[in-house]
Enzyme design. Structure first.
Site, mmCIF file in Angstrom:
data_model
loop_
_atom_site.group_PDB
_atom_site.id
_atom_site.type_symbol
_atom_site.label_atom_id
_atom_site.label_comp_id
_atom_site.label_asym_id
_atom_site.label_seq_id
_atom_site.Cartn_x
_atom_site.Cartn_y
_atom_site.Cartn_z
ATOM 1 N N ARG A 53 0.812 -1.218 0.000
ATOM 2 C CA ARG A 53 0.000 0.000 0.000
ATOM 3 C C ARG A 53 0.847 1.270 0.000
ATOM 4 N NH1 ARG A 53 -3.274 -3.803 1.423
ATOM 5 N NH2 ARG A 53 -1.534 -4.581 2.647
ATOM 6 N N THR A 54 1.822 1.330 0.903
ATOM 7 C CA THR A 54 2.613 2.557 1.025
ATOM 8 C C THR A 54 3.374 2.847 -0.260
ATOM 9 O OG1 THR A 54 2.839 2.234 3.414
ATOM 10 C CG2 THR A 54 4.401 3.718 2.361
ATOM 11 N N LYS A 82 25.926 -6.581 -2.262
ATOM 12 C CA LYS A 82 27.371 -6.659 -2.490
ATOM 13 C C LYS A 82 28.155 -5.985 -1.367
ATOM 14 C CE LYS A 82 26.490 -6.183 -7.473
ATOM 15 N NZ LYS A 82 26.716 -5.324 -8.665
ATOM 16 N N HIS A 131 6.085 6.207 11.280
ATOM 17 C CA HIS A 131 5.502 6.022 9.947
ATOM 18 C C HIS A 131 4.711 7.289 9.627
ATOM 19 C CE1 HIS A 131 4.103 4.250 6.384
ATOM 20 N NE2 HIS A 131 3.538 3.152 6.833
#
Length: 309
Positions: A53-54, A82, A131
């Protein structure tokens, strides 16, 4: 606008006026989401942790604003495999993009990224910490559904230990005189650091272990959360708590008429599907609002003002 002000790491430092300004921007985008005001701009989405969703709502927001999108949704395809450092990855991508949206599994990663580049960083989630873009769409949804952010009873249910959405919401709502009800088992209760935050900012709160019809009767907003299996190092602990707080249709008998149920999604089984058809269910509208809120955040980070919309 300087780099520090343009990056969005947390809403904790935003004033009430700034939050209401962003809500106004989101309202403008809801009226007309397609505005080609970012033609020639490039937005990079760097998702070191899974998201649907985000990521998609940020990418949709960028496309509707006329920007191009680059980036990755799987860190296994990057040079990090790497041994490339986060610093080098950010500095490299900064050569190609005007703004970076980043989700990372480490708390503080977004703040660190903002310190090693001159382009704005939008934090799309850092571990169990913050968030802010979810919180912005939550604020917009609360305002949209209640007509105000002031003096609301907000009940937060479920995973309050690892739930970065609820941690961010505390900081953003502190300006608006809320009363929080924290409903969780001991294993998932709101961490002490956030209780101390409430105390420092005179945010009223009550802790509950019981989750029933009476506990939620006075809620204006009932904010459900998923118990996040991926945050548990002990799967036995996850199994013990995953089904403790399930919202069933028969628990809504005493609910206030204005009460709305929110959920950051994805849902597992914590909201009974029969609730979807009630006037209390607002989580799908909440997800839709993510587009408008993230359009506002992208534009604000790039220095585009409300007067330019």
């Amino acid at each position: 606008m300087d780099k520090c002000n343009r990056s969005l790491i947390s809403l904790a430092d935003y004033s009430a006026d700034k939050l209401m300004y962003l809500i106004q921007m989101a309202q403008r985008f809801e009226q007309c989401p397609n505005r080609r005001i970012l033609e020639g701009k490039v937005l990079a989405t760097l998702f070191f942790e899974p998201s649907t969703r985000t990521r998609l709502s940020f990418e949709t927001a960028a496309n509707r604003l006329g920007a191009r999108v680059i980036g990755f949704a799987d860190p296994k395809v990057t040079s990090g495999t790497k041994g490339e450092s986060l610093k080098d990855t950010i500095k490299m991508v900064s050569n190609y993009a005007d703004i970076i949206v980043m989700r990372h599994y480490l708390e503080g990663a977004a703040k660190y990224a903002s310190e090693v580049t001159d382009i704005p960083i939008i934090n799309a989630g850092d571990g169990a910490n913050q968030h802010p873009s979810q919180t912005m769409l939550d604020l917009y949804t609360i305002y949209q559904s209640q007509g105000t952010l002031e003096n609301l009873d907000i009940h937060l249910v479920g995973d309050l230990k690892y739930g970065r959405t609820v941690h961010s919401l505390l900081a953003a709502m502190r300006h608006f005189n809320p009363t929080f009800h924290f409903i969780a088992p001991d294993e998932l209760r709101m961490p002490d650091e956030y209780l101390r935050y409430c105390d420092r900012h005179s945010i009223r709160y009550v802790e509950h272990k019981e989750f029933n019809e009476s506990t939620i009767a006075q809620a204006d907003i009932l904010y459900m959360t998923r118990v996040q299996k991926e945050r548990f190092s002990d799967l036995m602990e996850y199994e013990r708590v995953k089904d403790l707080y399930l919202l069933k249709l028969d628990m809504l008998g005493k609910a206030r008429p204005n009460m709305k149920i929110l959920h950051p999604l994805p849902r597992v089984n914590e909201i009974e599907y029969s609730i979807d058809d009630t006037p209390y269910a607002y989580y799908f509208q909440q997800a839709k609002n993510g587009l408008y809120a993230r359009e506002a955040l992208i534009c604000d980070a790039l220095g585009i003002t409300l007067n330019e919309l």
